[in-house]
Design an enzyme around this catalytic site. Structure first.
Site, PDB file in Angstrom:
ATOM      1  N   LYS A   1       3.099  14.459   0.967  1.00  0.00           N
ATOM      2  CA  LYS A   1       1.840  14.965   0.416  1.00  0.00           C
ATOM      3  C   LYS A   1       1.884  16.484   0.182  1.00  0.00           C
ATOM      4  CE  LYS A   1      -1.045  11.255   2.427  1.00  0.00           C
ATOM      5  NZ  LYS A   1      -1.829  10.761   1.275  1.00  0.00           N
TER       6      LYS A   1
ATOM      7  N   THR B   1      -6.892   7.955  -2.674  1.00  0.00           N
ATOM      8  CA  THR B   1      -8.304   7.696  -2.943  1.00  0.00           C
ATOM      9  C   THR B   1      -9.108   8.984  -2.772  1.00  0.00           C
ATOM     10  OG1 THR B   1      -8.633   7.012  -0.654  1.00  0.00           O
ATOM     11  CG2 THR B   1      -8.245   5.264  -2.282  1.00  0.00           C
TER      12      THR B   1
ATOM     13  N   HIS C   1       0.789  -1.230   0.000  1.00  0.00           N
ATOM     14  CA  HIS C   1       0.000   0.000   0.000  1.00  0.00           C
ATOM     15  C   HIS C   1       0.822   1.282   0.000  1.00  0.00           C
ATOM     16  CE1 HIS C   1      -4.096  -1.582   0.240  1.00  0.00           C
ATOM     17  NE2 HIS C   1      -3.535  -2.604   0.862  1.00  0.00           N
TER      18      HIS C   1
ATOM     19  N   LYS D   1      -6.209  15.156   3.592  1.00  0.00           N
ATOM     20  CA  LYS D   1      -5.515  13.868   3.608  1.00  0.00           C
ATOM     21  C   LYS D   1      -4.630  13.857   4.841  1.00  0.00           C
ATOM     22  CE  LYS D   1      -4.007  14.962  -0.531  1.00  0.00           C
ATOM     23  NZ  LYS D   1      -4.381  13.707  -1.167  1.00  0.00           N
ATOM     24  N   ARG D   2      -4.068  12.680   5.197  1.00  0.00           N
ATOM     25  CA  ARG D   2      -3.146  12.661   6.319  1.00  0.00           C
ATOM     26  C   ARG D   2      -2.035  13.680   6.096  1.00  0.00           C
ATOM     27  NH1 ARG D   2      -3.359   8.380  10.020  1.00  0.00           N
ATOM     28  NH2 ARG D   2      -1.810   9.702  11.007  1.00  0.00           N
TER      29      ARG D   2
HETATM   30  C1  LIG Z   1     -10.211   9.196   1.628  1.00  0.00           C
HETATM   31  C2  LIG Z   1      -9.676   9.538   2.947  1.00  0.00           C
HETATM   32  C3  LIG Z   1      -8.275   9.542   3.152  1.00  0.00           C
HETATM   33  C4  LIG Z   1      -7.292   9.248   2.053  1.00  0.00           C
HETATM   34  O1  LIG Z   1      -7.048  10.455   1.352  1.00  0.00           O
HETATM   35  P1  LIG Z   1      -5.839  10.578   0.316  1.00  0.00           P
HETATM   36  O2  LIG Z   1      -6.042  11.910  -0.324  1.00  0.00           O
HETATM   37  O3  LIG Z   1      -5.978   9.453  -0.664  1.00  0.00           O
HETATM   38  O4  LIG Z   1      -4.579  10.489   1.101  1.00  0.00           O
HETATM   39  C5  LIG Z   1      -7.792   9.869   4.398  1.00  0.00           C
HETATM   40  N1  LIG Z   1      -8.635  10.176   5.428  1.00  0.00           N
HETATM   41  C6  LIG Z   1      -9.965  10.201   5.260  1.00  0.00           C
HETATM   42  C7  LIG Z   1     -10.835  10.565   6.429  1.00  0.00           C
HETATM   43  C8  LIG Z   1     -10.538   9.874   4.027  1.00  0.00           C
HETATM   44  O5  LIG Z   1     -11.879   9.889   3.890  1.00  0.00           O
END
Ligand SMILES: *Cc1c(COP(=O)(O)O)cnc(C)c1O
Length: 481
Positions: free
Chosen positions: A222, A324, A28, A216-217
């Protein structure tokens, strides 16, 4: 292996044959902290039987590796499960699986070319890709019911079970009435989010400003910091001249940081202090707003995603396995500014380059930069606009200096300067985002692109991912009612 041998009395070869036909490994991320290793002494002390089994797996594997790479000790010791006093879980996972996959085309290629290069030479047929997907019934039908009903008026509800049918929406790309409804739905979702924000925090945001969402995290790769640097640039322009003509913009961040991740928390602090500084300057606040939401989770994402107009997917190329969030935002009609990283690459292929804003170094160019040697100071010295931004970190915001971040970018207190190439990608990011803001003024063009993004998002529904796992990896037969 332990259960099959100790509890069910299979011999080694039979047990190994079963395990390697049953187990498959989905990787992942390529970030080193997620490629788990355990201290071998501790492992032996706590799990002596497991340790003995892993040693036997490793003995047999190393003999096989010797046949593949005779005499090549360095290579074999890199492939080994045990080494330098560690148990390497990723190596064990590749060795014990019949299939290894990454979660986007680019990521799966990087696994073959870099992360598991020599494993790929030994077992080329084992490696495959399954691009991630999202639960579209959650992220569209449930969280954005008004958009869902527009879609259903246009193409019916077949997309609920067959998300690829969303492509039929493309027929409406030049239908002024549909585009107008799309715009109205987005605007109402922005109002809904602004109300929620006000109830939760008391903050007021302009629902006629463009909503730029970076959720996102919190992680260096990022590059929330790259976004923050660009915001500081806009802030400095407005401080020089609050009357400058500028599209009002609201930057919305939401992110959690791991508890021990000091740099991530510093970046959160920076964004919060920029926000606080702007609060003290009402003239600037008319055009530029920054919000950092605490406790980011799925419920909050469900409220935020439908209101987003710009989706920030600006990771350093080669680092984001899939992402995602990018898919959720695309499916809800946000336009993406992003690097050619993770699933962005396939999103661009699906929606067409004219409907996405791609910038920055490619993964291959990033590799080249590291081979040549990267000096962030060159980007700083050759760009007056950028150097002013970095200098402003020393001065700080709302009375708080962020000189530590300037040091991080220019000299690197611990390790190399600017390890995620924020300065190298800055100018390309700034220019591309500028283009995007200019396009935002052309409502017709923007709404058309937005609709075409929704139309291209069906491929990124989880139904398609799960189908691929079921057919190609788990080899399941479909149930016939
Ligand atoms: C979808 C989602 C993520 C993943 O986000 P990315 O932009 O792919 O890193 C992280 N946290 C939450 C709460 C999400 O809904």
């Amino acid at each position: 292996m332990r259960i099959l041998i100790d509890d069910y009395f299979y011999d080694w070869d039979k047990a190994w044959s079963m395990v390697t036909r049953i187990v498959s490994y989905t990787n992942h991320t390529v970030m080193p902290e997620a490629l788990e290793t355990w201290n071998e002494d501790l492992f032996r002390l706590k799990l002596p039987r497991m340790h003995a089994i892993i040693r036997e797996i490793n003995e047999r594997f190393c003999r096989e590796a010797w046949n593949a790479f005779p005499g090549n000790w360095d290579r074999i010791s890199a492939l080994s499960i045990l080494g330098h006093g560690q148990v390497r879980m990723a190596n064990l996972s590749v060795i014990g699986s019949h299939c290894v996959n990454g979660v986007s085309a680019l990521h799966s290629q990087i696994l073959k070319d870099q992360t598991f290069k020599d494993f790929y030479r030994m077992y080329p047929d084992r490696f495959t890709n399954v691009t991630n997907g999202i639960a579209h019934r959650r992220w569209l039908c449930y969280s954005n019911p008004t958009l869902a009903s527009l879609i259903e008026d246009c193409i019916g509800d077949g997309y609920r079970k067959n998300p690829e049918q969303l492509s039929e929406l493309a027929k409406f790309a030049d239908d002024a009435e549909v585009l107008d409804r799309l715009r109205g739905i987005k605007h109402q979702n922005k109002i809904n989010f602004a109300n929620l924000l006000y109830r939760k925090t008391g903050q007021v945001i302009d629902t006629h400003s463009v909503f730029d969402v970076h959720i996102k995290r919190l992680h260096e790769y990022k590059r929330q910091l790259l976004n923050a640097l660009n915001i500081i640039g806009l802030y400095l322009q407005l401080r020089d001249n609050p009357d400058i003509e500028m599209q009002p913009q609201t930057f919305i961040f939401a992110a959690k940081a791991a508890p021990g991740y000091a740099m991530a928390k510093e970046i959160i602090r920076l964004i919060c202090y920029i926000s606080k500084d702007i609060e003290q300057h009402p003239r600037i606040k008319e055009k530029l707003n920054v919000v950092f939401l605490e406790n980011y989770n799925v419920s909050m994402a469900e409220a935020l995603v439908p209101s987003a107009e710009i989706s920030e997917q600006i990771s350093l190329a080669g680092k984001e396995a899939s992402g995602t969030g990018c898919m959720k935002l695309m499916m809800n009609g946000a336009l993406t500014i992003g690097t050619l990283d993770g699933a962005n690459v396939e999103m661009q292929a699906a929606t067409g380059p004219e409907n996405m804003y791609i910038f920055g170094l490619t993964a291959a160019e990033v590799e080249q930069i590291w081979l040549r040697g990267y000096r962030s100071t060159e980007f700083y010295a050759n760009n007056e606009y950028l150097s002013r931004i970095v200098n402003q970190l020393n001065v700080g915001f709302a009375g708080e200096s962020f000189a530590n971040l300037a040091t991080y970018l220019l000299s690197g207190e611990h390790g190399i300067a600017d390890p995620y190439l924020c300065l190298a990608d800055f100018e390309s990011y700034r220019r591309t985002r500028g283009e995007m803001i200019r396009d935002y003024a052309d409502k017709q063009k923007w709404n058309r692109m937005s609709l075409l993004n929704v139309a291209a998002s069906g491929h990124f529904a989880a139904d398609r991912s799960i189908e691929e796992y079921a057919q190609r990896i788990w080899r399941l037969q479909k149930m016939t009612k």
